[in-house]
Design a protein around this motif. Structure first.
Motif, PDB file in Angstrom:
ATOM      1  N   LEU A  77      55.397   8.745  18.784  1.00 13.38           N
ATOM      2  CA  LEU A  77      53.947   8.702  18.626  1.00 13.38           C
ATOM      3  C   LEU A  77      53.456   9.991  17.988  1.00 13.38           C
ATOM      4  CD1 LEU A  77      51.140   7.466  19.096  1.00 13.38           C
ATOM      5  CD2 LEU A  77      51.258   8.326  21.442  1.00 13.38           C
ATOM      6  N   ARG A  78      53.930  11.114  18.502  1.00 12.58           N
ATOM      7  CA  ARG A  78      53.544  12.422  17.965  1.00 12.58           C
ATOM      8  C   ARG A  78      53.901  12.520  16.477  1.00 12.58           C
ATOM      9  NH1 ARG A  78      56.329  15.423  21.312  1.00 12.58           N
ATOM     10  NH2 ARG A  78      54.617  15.671  22.765  1.00 12.58           N
ATOM     11  N   GLU A  79      55.123  12.128  16.140  1.00 10.68           N
ATOM     12  CA  GLU A  79      55.577  12.201  14.755  1.00 10.68           C
ATOM     13  C   GLU A  79      54.774  11.274  13.843  1.00 10.68           C
ATOM     14  OE1 GLU A  79      59.718  11.279  15.156  1.00 10.68           O
ATOM     15  OE2 GLU A  79      60.223  13.312  15.838  1.00 10.68           O
ATOM     16  N   LYS A  87      41.766  10.112  11.282  1.00 12.31           N
ATOM     17  CA  LYS A  87      40.561  10.407  12.063  1.00 12.31           C
ATOM     18  C   LYS A  87      40.669   9.759  13.436  1.00 12.31           C
ATOM     19  CE  LYS A  87      35.554   9.690  11.747  1.00 12.31           C
ATOM     20  NZ  LYS A  87      34.497   9.027  10.959  1.00 12.31           N
ATOM     21  N   ILE A  88      40.161  10.461  14.466  1.00 13.53           N
ATOM     22  CA  ILE A  88      40.028   9.898  15.810  1.00 13.53           C
ATOM     23  C   ILE A  88      38.555   9.992  16.189  1.00 13.53           C
ATOM     24  CG2 ILE A  88      40.612  10.124  18.255  1.00 13.53           C
ATOM     25  CD1 ILE A  88      43.148  11.553  17.476  1.00 13.53           C
ATOM     26  N   LYS A 145      44.219  13.647  24.575  1.00 14.71           N
ATOM     27  CA  LYS A 145      45.674  13.485  24.531  1.00 14.71           C
ATOM     28  C   LYS A 145      46.166  13.357  23.096  1.00 14.71           C
ATOM     29  CE  LYS A 145      46.778  11.461  28.989  1.00 14.71           C
ATOM     30  NZ  LYS A 145      47.421  10.397  29.735  1.00 14.71           N
ATOM     31  N   PHE A 146      45.500  12.518  22.313  1.00 12.46           N
ATOM     32  CA  PHE A 146      45.944  12.313  20.939  1.00 12.46           C
ATOM     33  C   PHE A 146      45.696  13.547  20.083  1.00 12.46           C
ATOM     34  CE2 PHE A 146      45.549   7.668  21.949  1.00 12.46           C
ATOM     35  CZ  PHE A 146      46.910   7.451  21.949  1.00 12.46           C
ATOM     36  N   GLU A 147      44.604  14.238  20.330  1.00 10.86           N
ATOM     37  CA  GLU A 147      44.367  15.486  19.590  1.00 10.86           C
ATOM     38  C   GLU A 147      45.446  16.510  19.921  1.00 10.86           C
ATOM     39  OE1 GLU A 147      39.521  15.242  19.003  1.00 10.86           O
ATOM     40  OE2 GLU A 147      40.314  16.364  20.714  1.00 10.86           O
ATOM     41  N   LEU A 148      45.833  16.593  21.200  1.00 11.69           N
ATOM     42  CA  LEU A 148      46.909  17.518  21.581  1.00 11.69           C
ATOM     43  C   LEU A 148      48.254  17.108  20.983  1.00 11.69           C
ATOM     44  CD1 LEU A 148      46.047  18.230  25.323  1.00 11.69           C
ATOM     45  CD2 LEU A 148      45.968  19.856  23.427  1.00 11.69           C
ATOM     46  N   LYS A 151      48.076  18.153  17.390  1.00 14.39           N
ATOM     47  CA  LYS A 151      48.166  19.613  17.235  1.00 14.39           C
ATOM     48  C   LYS A 151      49.575  20.117  17.546  1.00 14.39           C
ATOM     49  CE  LYS A 151      43.348  20.515  18.219  1.00 14.39           C
ATOM     50  NZ  LYS A 151      42.368  21.008  19.182  1.00 14.39           N
ATOM     51  N   ASP A 152      50.216  19.531  18.573  1.00  9.36           N
ATOM     52  CA  ASP A 152      51.582  19.948  18.932  1.00  9.36           C
ATOM     53  C   ASP A 152      52.558  19.680  17.796  1.00  9.36           C
ATOM     54  OD1 ASP A 152      50.783  20.823  21.390  1.00  9.36           O
ATOM     55  OD2 ASP A 152      51.538  19.083  22.497  1.00  9.36           O
ATOM     56  N   SER A 153      52.265  18.647  17.008  1.00 11.72           N
ATOM     57  CA  SER A 153      53.196  18.281  15.952  1.00 11.72           C
ATOM     58  C   SER A 153      52.843  18.949  14.641  1.00 11.72           C
ATOM     59  CB  SER A 153      53.230  16.764  15.790  1.00 11.72           C
ATOM     60  OG  SER A 153      51.950  16.284  15.444  1.00 11.72           O
ATOM     61  N   ALA A 154      51.678  19.556  14.571  1.00  8.24           N
ATOM     62  CA  ALA A 154      51.250  20.175  13.306  1.00  8.24           C
ATOM     63  C   ALA A 154      51.894  21.536  13.123  1.00  8.24           C
ATOM     64  CB  ALA A 154      49.729  20.301  13.275  1.00  8.24           C
TER      65      ALA A 154
END
Length: 154
Positions: A77-79, A87-88, A145-148, A151-154
């Protein structure tokens, strides 16, 4: 019967049977001497990481996702968010995720596999995912959650 005993029986029934609906699960539980409501079964399903999966013939059945598989789904999901998120946005208790064209259904599958408790259901189009939550507050949690994840994957 306590929660642990009921969940042990649910785990056993799902492993040993092809169960397509909660009604079928409730019937099997009753036949095994377990009295439970549909809302209790829904909570148990979240606790046990029970999701609907496709069978070879194209029909759906309940399966138990192991913790390792859930972590793998969250990684996917992150990838996929990193690759295709545009956009979210939150609209009341609904979260809209806009993706690159043709990728919304793939991401939705990962969302369903991760099985976040705040999410009541998902719908995928070609480039838009609709996530229905139980409340505005839960929708805010999902957005965070999705923003994190992004960001974690960026």
């Amino acid at each position: 019967m306590n929660k642990e005993e009921r969940q042990k029986i649910i785990r056993q029934l799902i492993t040993q049977n092809t169960i397509e609906t909660q009604e079928e699960l409730l019937d099997l539980l009753r036949k095994n001497g377990v009295k439970a409501t549909q809302s209790t079964i829904s909570r148990d399903a979240r606790d046990l990481y029970i999701v609907k999966t496709y069978q070879e013939n194209g029909t759906m059945k309940y399966s138990i996702v192991d913790q390792e598989s859930q972590k793998n789904s969250e990684k996917k999901l992150r990838e996929s968010l990193q690759e295709s998120l545009r956009k979210i946005e939150q609209v009341g208790f609904v979260v809209l995720i806009h993706t690159e064209n043709g990728l919304a259904d793939v991401i939705t599958n990962y969302i369903d596999e991760v099985n976040y408790e705040e999410i009541a259901g998902t719908i995928a189009g070609s480039d838009t995912i609709i996530i229905i939550t139980h409340s505005d507050k839960m929708a805010q949690k999902v957005v965070r959650k999705f923003e994190l994840l992004f960001k974690d994957s960026a």
